[in-house]
Design a protein around this motif. Structure first.
Motif, mmCIF file in Angstrom:
data_model
loop_
_atom_site.group_PDB
_atom_site.id
_atom_site.type_symbol
_atom_site.label_atom_id
_atom_site.label_comp_id
_atom_site.label_asym_id
_atom_site.label_seq_id
_atom_site.Cartn_x
_atom_site.Cartn_y
_atom_site.Cartn_z
ATOM 1 N N VAL A 44 0.837 -1.208 0.000
ATOM 2 C CA VAL A 44 0.000 0.000 0.000
ATOM 3 C C VAL A 44 0.868 1.252 0.000
ATOM 4 C CG1 VAL A 44 -1.659 1.344 1.341
ATOM 5 C CG2 VAL A 44 -1.962 -1.128 1.106
ATOM 6 N N THR A 45 1.888 1.265 0.860
ATOM 7 C CA THR A 45 2.710 2.468 1.041
ATOM 8 C C THR A 45 3.605 2.752 -0.156
ATOM 9 O OG1 THR A 45 2.730 2.142 3.435
ATOM 10 C CG2 THR A 45 4.446 3.557 2.504
ATOM 11 N N HIS A 46 4.268 1.720 -0.654
ATOM 12 C CA HIS A 46 5.288 1.938 -1.678
ATOM 13 C C HIS A 46 4.795 1.710 -3.104
ATOM 14 C CE1 HIS A 46 8.382 2.374 1.390
ATOM 15 N NE2 HIS A 46 7.862 1.320 1.996
ATOM 16 N N LEU A 47 3.763 0.896 -3.273
ATOM 17 C CA LEU A 47 3.239 0.635 -4.615
ATOM 18 C C LEU A 47 1.870 1.281 -4.826
ATOM 19 C CD1 LEU A 47 4.276 -3.098 -5.066
ATOM 20 C CD2 LEU A 47 5.519 -1.034 -5.681
ATOM 21 N N HIS A 48 1.368 1.925 -3.765
ATOM 22 C CA HIS A 48 0.102 2.660 -3.845
ATOM 23 C C HIS A 48 -1.051 1.783 -4.327
ATOM 24 C CE1 HIS A 48 2.714 6.046 -3.169
ATOM 25 N NE2 HIS A 48 3.374 5.801 -4.296
ATOM 26 N N ALA A 49 -1.034 0.526 -3.889
ATOM 27 C CA ALA A 49 -2.117 -0.392 -4.243
ATOM 28 C C ALA A 49 -3.366 -0.052 -3.445
ATOM 29 C CB ALA A 49 -1.698 -1.830 -3.955
ATOM 30 N N ASP A 50 -4.515 -0.357 -4.024
ATOM 31 C CA ASP A 50 -5.780 -0.174 -3.334
ATOM 32 C C ASP A 50 -5.880 -1.195 -2.208
ATOM 33 O OD1 ASP A 50 -8.379 0.011 -2.458
ATOM 34 O OD2 ASP A 50 -9.302 -0.391 -4.411
ATOM 35 N N PRO A 51 -5.917 -0.763 -0.944
ATOM 36 C CA PRO A 51 -5.963 -1.732 0.155
ATOM 37 C C PRO A 51 -7.181 -2.640 0.112
ATOM 38 C CG PRO A 51 -6.369 0.505 0.956
ATOM 39 C CD PRO A 51 -5.908 0.630 -0.449
ATOM 40 N N GLN A 52 -8.240 -2.219 -0.588
ATOM 41 C CA GLN A 52 -9.433 -3.056 -0.693
ATOM 42 C C GLN A 52 -9.180 -4.306 -1.536
ATOM 43 O OE1 GLN A 52 -12.180 -2.345 1.139
ATOM 44 N NE2 GLN A 52 -10.920 -0.661 1.917
#
Length: 277
Positions: A55-63
């Motif tokens: 989430v932090t480094h790849l900015h993935a959607d946590p959902q």
């Protein structure tokens, strides 16, 4: 998609291939992982730490993320009958500590050598066993082999699973100073083998070890030395850590991994309108 860790992105120098090789490999993997996450309906990660990293480094959607801890077969780490004679066969006489490494920079093995030297100031009889294949010739960074041997530091190279388990079960403690682990199998395997453990506070390791492990900052050689010395001097503490560690290791079951992954696959199938089977 499953992401076990993003070490190549966070620490491109970890490949041990030189500046150009590290940069090329890290860039390729970075682009590949980002593109794959974007195209995936759901993404499995093997620890809470990896989830945060993605989430932090790849900015993935946590959902899109689903945690599925990995597991071990605890029975495979029962010490073999000959465990008691294995250390002497490998030149280890008296109390010893053990670690497992591939000698890459993120494994932080040099810090453990520093810590062990501090321990030997008050426990000169102690030894350190360093297990692991050195595919990239990085072990030389620890120092001259003859000098290390004179300090009771034994670089044992690759050893089979039975030998590793035997050494873990017979050691004063398993010490793991790694700076980054997506899951951290060696820590869980050491607990299963009955070792007291001193671990780094980095990445997923506290998440796995819980209250069954002593911890030190990966940059703090004195902190590791203090933990190692405490276990060496306090037999009751060592026994308590061993018992807690066995119970902790038994909580990481492949059946739970399979259940979590199957649930994710079914959820992804439902999202895509596919059959729920």
């Amino acid at each position: 998609m499953t992401v076990h860790d993003i070490l190549p992105i966070l620490s491109p120098w970890s490949f041990g291939r030189g500046a150009v090789g590290n940069a090329v490999a890290s860039t390729y993997i970075n682009l590949l992982i980002r593109a794959s996450i974007r195209r995936s309906r759901l993404v499995a990660v093997s620890s809470e730490n990896t989830l945060r990293d993605v989430v932090t480094h790849l900015h993935a959607d946590p959902q899109k993320l689903r945690k599925a801890y990995l597991g071990i077969n605890v029975a495979e780490f029962a010490p073999p009958p000959e465990a008691g004679v294995v250390p002497a066969r490998l030149g280890l006489h008296g109390p010893f500590f053990v670690t497992v490494t591939n000698f890459k920079p993120h494994k932080n093995t040099g810090r453990l050598v520093e810590a062990f030297r501090l321990v030997r100031q008050t426990h000169p009889e102690a030894a350190l066993a360093i297990i692991g294949a050195d595919a990239r010739g990085l072990a030389g960074g620890l120092g001259d082999p003859q000098m290390l041997a004179a300090e009771n530091i034994r670089i044992l190279g690759y050893q089979d699973d039975a030998t590793v388990t035997a050494l873990m079960s017979q050691a004063i403690a398993f010490v793991y100073p790694s700076r980054y682990e997506g899951f951290g199998f060696p820590l869980v395997e050491a607990m299963a083998a009955g070792a007291a453990v001193v671990s780094s506070t980095a990445a997923s390791l506290p998440e796995l070890g819980g209250d069954a492990v002593l911890y030190a900052d990966p940059d703090d050689a004195r902190g590791f030395a203090d933990g190692m010395a405490r276990i060496m001097k306090d037999g009751a503490m060592r026994k308590s850590l061993q018992e807690q560690g066995r119970r902790r290791a038994a909580s990481f079951q492949w059946s739970a991994t399979a259940d979590a992954m199957l649930a994710m696959y079914r959820e992804a199938a439902r999202q895509g309108g596919g059959a729920d089977s």
